[in-house]
Design a protein around this motif. Structure first.
Motif, mmCIF file in Angstrom:
data_model
loop_
_atom_site.group_PDB
_atom_site.id
_atom_site.type_symbol
_atom_site.label_atom_id
_atom_site.label_comp_id
_atom_site.label_asym_id
_atom_site.label_seq_id
_atom_site.Cartn_x
_atom_site.Cartn_y
_atom_site.Cartn_z
ATOM 1 N N UNK A 27 0.870 -1.174 0.000
ATOM 2 C CA UNK A 27 0.000 0.000 0.000
ATOM 3 C C UNK A 27 0.910 1.229 0.000
ATOM 4 N N UNK A 28 0.734 2.085 -1.014
ATOM 5 C CA UNK A 28 1.622 3.231 -1.204
ATOM 6 C C UNK A 28 0.772 4.492 -1.210
ATOM 7 N N UNK A 29 1.127 5.458 -0.374
ATOM 8 C CA UNK A 29 0.415 6.741 -0.366
ATOM 9 C C UNK A 29 0.871 7.589 -1.545
ATOM 10 N N UNK A 30 -0.076 8.282 -2.157
ATOM 11 C CA UNK A 30 0.265 9.202 -3.238
ATOM 12 C C UNK A 30 1.174 10.285 -2.683
ATOM 13 N N UNK A 31 2.212 10.632 -3.442
ATOM 14 C CA UNK A 31 3.146 11.654 -2.977
ATOM 15 C C UNK A 31 2.746 13.044 -3.451
#
Length: 85
Positions: A27-31
Motif C-alpha cells: 500500500x503506497x500513499x500518493x506523494x
C-alpha cells in the motif's frame, strides 16, 4: 526511487481523503495531491518502495477514501497491470 504517475477519473471533490495505490500487497500513499489536467482527468504521483524491485507484472489498484466510504478502482483480476523491472 522510481516515481510513477497515474491518470484517473472520478477523484474530484474527495476533500482531504488520502489516495493510495496498492501494487501486489504494498500500500503506497500518493506523494502528490490530485492535479487536474483536463476536465474530469487528474494525475497523481507515487514512489515505488524498494520491496517491489523486479516484481514483474503486478496489479495496480487505486484506493480513495471519501470520508466514511472507501472506493477501489477494480478487483485484482480485472485491473490494469504494471511490469516492474
Amino acid at each position: 526511487p522510481t516515481v510513477l504517475r497515474i491518470y484517473a477519473t472520478g477523484v474530484a471533490n474527495i476533500g482531504s481523503g488520502p489516495i493510495t495505490v496498492r501494487i501486489r500487497d504494498s500500500i503506497i500513499n500518493a506523494s502528490s495531491a490530485p492535479v487536474i489536467v483536463e476536465p474530469g482527468i487528474y494525475t497523481f504521483d507515487f514512489a515505488l518502495p524498494p520491496g517491489l524491485a523486479r516484481a514483474g507484472d503486478q496489479p495496480v489498484v487505486i484506493i480513495v477514501n471519501g470520508g466514511t466510504v472507501t472506493f477501489s478502482s477494480r478487483l485484482d483480476d480485472t485491473t490494469s497491470f504494471v511490469f516492474i523491472l
